[in-house]
Design an enzyme around this catalytic site. Structure first.
Site, PDB file in Angstrom:
ATOM      1  N   ALA A  38      27.583  41.552  39.107  1.00 24.61           N
ATOM      2  CA  ALA A  38      26.506  42.098  39.955  1.00 24.61           C
ATOM      3  C   ALA A  38      27.107  42.928  41.081  1.00 24.61           C
ATOM      4  O   ALA A  38      26.603  44.010  41.415  1.00 24.61           O
ATOM      5  CB  ALA A  38      25.667  40.948  40.524  1.00 24.61           C
ATOM      6  N   SER A  39      28.215  42.447  41.646  1.00 23.83           N
ATOM      7  CA  SER A  39      28.829  43.175  42.771  1.00 23.83           C
ATOM      8  C   SER A  39      29.386  44.518  42.311  1.00 23.83           C
ATOM      9  O   SER A  39      29.262  45.524  43.005  1.00 23.83           O
ATOM     10  CB  SER A  39      29.928  42.322  43.425  1.00 23.83           C
ATOM     11  OG  SER A  39      31.121  42.313  42.662  1.00 23.83           O
ATOM     12  N   ASN A  51      39.287  49.112  47.855  1.00 18.34           N
ATOM     13  CA  ASN A  51      39.919  48.337  46.772  1.00 18.34           C
ATOM     14  C   ASN A  51      39.771  46.828  46.943  1.00 18.34           C
ATOM     15  O   ASN A  51      39.769  46.097  45.958  1.00 18.34           O
ATOM     16  CB  ASN A  51      41.406  48.720  46.702  1.00 18.34           C
ATOM     17  CG  ASN A  51      42.202  47.776  45.837  1.00 18.34           C
ATOM     18  OD1 ASN A  51      42.184  47.860  44.609  1.00 18.34           O
ATOM     19  ND2 ASN A  51      42.893  46.817  46.463  1.00 18.34           N
ATOM     20  N   ILE A  78      43.517  44.483  33.888  1.00 21.12           N
ATOM     21  CA  ILE A  78      44.793  44.849  34.496  1.00 21.12           C
ATOM     22  C   ILE A  78      45.454  43.547  34.929  1.00 21.12           C
ATOM     23  O   ILE A  78      44.836  42.742  35.632  1.00 21.12           O
ATOM     24  CB  ILE A  78      44.581  45.758  35.742  1.00 21.12           C
ATOM     25  CG1 ILE A  78      43.613  46.912  35.445  1.00 21.12           C
ATOM     26  CG2 ILE A  78      45.932  46.276  36.258  1.00 21.12           C
ATOM     27  CD1 ILE A  78      44.020  47.876  34.361  1.00 21.12           C
ATOM     28  N   TYR A  86      30.411  38.460  40.200  1.00 19.14           N
ATOM     29  CA  TYR A  86      31.350  39.596  40.219  1.00 19.14           C
ATOM     30  C   TYR A  86      30.723  40.821  39.542  1.00 19.14           C
ATOM     31  O   TYR A  86      30.782  41.938  40.069  1.00 19.14           O
ATOM     32  CB  TYR A  86      32.626  39.171  39.493  1.00 19.14           C
ATOM     33  CG  TYR A  86      33.717  40.225  39.444  1.00 19.14           C
ATOM     34  CD1 TYR A  86      34.469  40.529  40.579  1.00 19.14           C
ATOM     35  CD2 TYR A  86      34.014  40.896  38.259  1.00 19.14           C
ATOM     36  CE1 TYR A  86      35.482  41.480  40.525  1.00 19.14           C
ATOM     37  CE2 TYR A  86      35.023  41.841  38.194  1.00 19.14           C
ATOM     38  CZ  TYR A  86      35.764  42.129  39.331  1.00 19.14           C
ATOM     39  OH  TYR A  86      36.770  43.071  39.279  1.00 19.14           O
ATOM     40  N   SER A  92      34.571  48.354  38.237  1.00 13.92           N
ATOM     41  CA  SER A  92      35.178  47.622  37.117  1.00 13.92           C
ATOM     42  C   SER A  92      34.362  47.918  35.854  1.00 13.92           C
ATOM     43  O   SER A  92      33.184  48.279  35.953  1.00 13.92           O
ATOM     44  CB  SER A  92      35.121  46.116  37.400  1.00 13.92           C
ATOM     45  OG  SER A  92      35.486  45.367  36.264  1.00 13.92           O
TER      46      SER A  92
HETATM   47  N1  LIG Z   1      42.897  43.129  37.983  1.00 15.59           N
HETATM   48  C1  LIG Z   1      41.926  43.561  37.194  1.00 15.59           C
HETATM   49  O1  LIG Z   1      41.927  43.324  35.986  1.00 15.59           O
HETATM   50  C2  LIG Z   1      40.784  44.364  37.764  1.00 15.59           C
HETATM   51  C3  LIG Z   1      39.877  44.923  36.860  1.00 15.59           C
HETATM   52  C4  LIG Z   1      38.803  45.654  37.356  1.00 15.59           C
HETATM   53  C5  LIG Z   1      38.657  45.831  38.714  1.00 15.59           C
HETATM   54  N2  LIG Z   1      39.545  45.274  39.574  1.00 15.59           N
HETATM   55  C6  LIG Z   1      39.308  45.481  41.003  1.00 15.59           C
HETATM   56  O2  LIG Z   1      40.438  46.082  41.610  1.00 15.59           O
HETATM   57  C7  LIG Z   1      40.553  45.617  42.953  1.00 15.59           C
HETATM   58  C8  LIG Z   1      41.935  45.038  43.187  1.00 15.59           C
HETATM   59  O3  LIG Z   1      42.151  43.982  42.267  1.00 15.59           O
HETATM   60  P1  LIG Z   1      43.558  43.252  42.108  1.00 15.59           P
HETATM   61  O4  LIG Z   1      43.624  42.789  40.711  1.00 15.59           O
HETATM   62  O5  LIG Z   1      44.665  44.073  42.653  1.00 15.59           O
HETATM   63  O6  LIG Z   1      43.300  41.971  43.043  1.00 15.59           O
HETATM   64  P2  LIG Z   1      44.284  41.139  43.989  1.00 15.59           P
HETATM   65  O7  LIG Z   1      43.620  39.821  44.218  1.00 15.59           O
HETATM   66  O8  LIG Z   1      45.673  41.147  43.460  1.00 15.59           O
HETATM   67  O9  LIG Z   1      44.259  42.009  45.334  1.00 15.59           O
HETATM   68  C9  LIG Z   1      43.104  42.065  46.134  1.00 15.59           C
HETATM   69  C10 LIG Z   1      43.545  42.188  47.586  1.00 15.59           C
HETATM   70  O10 LIG Z   1      42.345  42.213  48.398  1.00 15.59           O
HETATM   71  C11 LIG Z   1      42.588  41.422  49.549  1.00 15.59           C
HETATM   72  N3  LIG Z   1      41.311  40.959  50.122  1.00 15.59           N
HETATM   73  C12 LIG Z   1      40.506  39.979  49.661  1.00 15.59           C
HETATM   74  N4  LIG Z   1      39.474  39.801  50.500  1.00 15.59           N
HETATM   75  C13 LIG Z   1      39.618  40.694  51.513  1.00 15.59           C
HETATM   76  C14 LIG Z   1      38.867  40.999  52.681  1.00 15.59           C
HETATM   77  N5  LIG Z   1      37.752  40.318  52.996  1.00 15.59           N
HETATM   78  N6  LIG Z   1      39.307  41.999  53.497  1.00 15.59           N
HETATM   79  C15 LIG Z   1      40.460  42.672  53.212  1.00 15.59           C
HETATM   80  N7  LIG Z   1      41.216  42.410  52.118  1.00 15.59           N
HETATM   81  C16 LIG Z   1      40.803  41.443  51.278  1.00 15.59           C
HETATM   82  C17 LIG Z   1      43.452  40.270  49.043  1.00 15.59           C
HETATM   83  O11 LIG Z   1      44.141  39.618  50.108  1.00 15.59           O
HETATM   84  C18 LIG Z   1      44.386  40.990  48.070  1.00 15.59           C
HETATM   85  O12 LIG Z   1      45.563  41.437  48.692  1.00 15.59           O
HETATM   86  C19 LIG Z   1      39.422  44.613  43.164  1.00 15.59           C
HETATM   87  O13 LIG Z   1      38.314  45.263  43.755  1.00 15.59           O
HETATM   88  C20 LIG Z   1      39.094  44.178  41.743  1.00 15.59           C
HETATM   89  O14 LIG Z   1      37.777  43.705  41.619  1.00 15.59           O
HETATM   90  C21 LIG Z   1      40.612  44.542  39.128  1.00 15.59           C
END
Ligand SMILES: NC(=O)c1ccc[n+]([C@@H]2O[C@H](COP(=O)([O-])OP(=O)(O)OC[C@H]3O[C@@H](n4cnc5c(N)ncnc54)[C@H](O)[C@@H]3O)[C@@H](O)[C@H]2O)c1
Length: 249
Positions: A155-156, A88, A186, A153, A140
């Protein structure tokens, strides 16, 4: 309780979607191991979730193989086999394509893709010995369609989807499944910290047929399903959780 007796790792679980996944998995009966780079918040989250079930947390940077190996091997030795891995942890920072610098590009790919690769490989080696396991990656809708300002992002997230499909093929002989959840919009700190203003957020909602942003629990439900034995014949797929956003032009 569809995860009773299972042991799960959720990366990036100090807050946001990862925290909601951890909470849901605990509610479904799993033992959950959290990890994150944000140590203070991680401890707070672990303490909060401890009222639901058996949970612990460790500071791990997903891009550092030695840290990931020490974390995963430590869990296996202390507690037992890992049944579920949720990749995640992720970052997203809005930046126009013409001004993304190499450092921003590399950081995004390192955390979002390489981190998922390292964690998956380390955990899958243990799962292969058990001849069972389920890996869920947070991709995503941005891995399926483009969005301005997020070339690194996007691309990743596209890379994660094809890594997951390839893992599904190669790990199937070990009875390890690999799937993606593709959330749409989200509302977490990621959106505001990533550079979206309140006005941009409001405009974004007009693109979503269900007329609202998604909730972290709605993503957690999808992850929990794919991780569970209820999805026992599902591998190499992506489950879109976006309120219908990418159904339309
Ligand atoms: N929020 C959205 O709209 C959304 C949409 C699509 C996908 N996502 C994906 O869902 C996942 C979670 O998103 P979120 O919105 O909860 O983000 P967020 O920023 O609230 O949480 C991400 C967490 O990852 C941790 N993190 C960052 N770099 C790290 C590393 N190198 N090692 C360990 N932990 C690390 C951060 O400290 C944070 O606690 C992500 O992969 C994001 O790309 C989110």
């Amino acid at each position: 309780m569809k995860l009773k007796g299972k042991r799960a790792i959720v990366t990036g679980s100090a807050r946001g979607i990862g925290k909601a996944i951890a909470r849901k998995m605990l509610q479904e009966g799993a033992q959950v191991h959290l990890c994150d780079v944000n140590g203070a918040l991680l401890q707070q989250t672990a303490a909060e979730l401890a009222s639901i079930g058996t949970v612990d947390g460790q500071v791990v940077d997903v891009t550092q193989r030695e840290q990931v190996e020490a974390f995963v091997h430590g869990i296996v030795q202390r507690s037992g086999p890992i049944d579920i891995l949720v990749n995640n942890a992720g970052v997203a920072v809005f930046q126009p394509f013409l001004s993304i610098d190499d450092r921003q590009w590399q950081r995004t790919l390192d955390i979002n893709v390489t981190g998922g690769f390292i964690f998956s490989q380390v955990a899958a080696k243990h799962m292969a010995e058990q001849q069972k396991g389920s890996i869920v990656h947070l991709a995503s809708t941005n891995g399926l369609l483009g969005e301005a300002g997020l070339a690194h992002y996007n691309a990743s997230k596209a890379a994660i989807i094809l890594m997951s499909k390839t893992m599904a093929i190669e790990l199937a002989p070990y009875q390890i499944r690999s799937n993606c959840v593709c959330p749409g919009f989200i509302r977490t700190e990621l959106a505001s910290e990533g550079g979206m203003s309140d006005q941009e957020i409001a405009a974004y909602l007009e693109k979503i047929p269900l007329g609202r942003w998604g909730k972290v629990d709605e993503v957690a439900n999808a992850v929990s399903f794919l991780a569970s034995d209820e999805a026992s014949f599902i591998t190499g797929t992506e489950l879109v959780v976006d309120g219908g956003q990418i159904c339309q032009e």
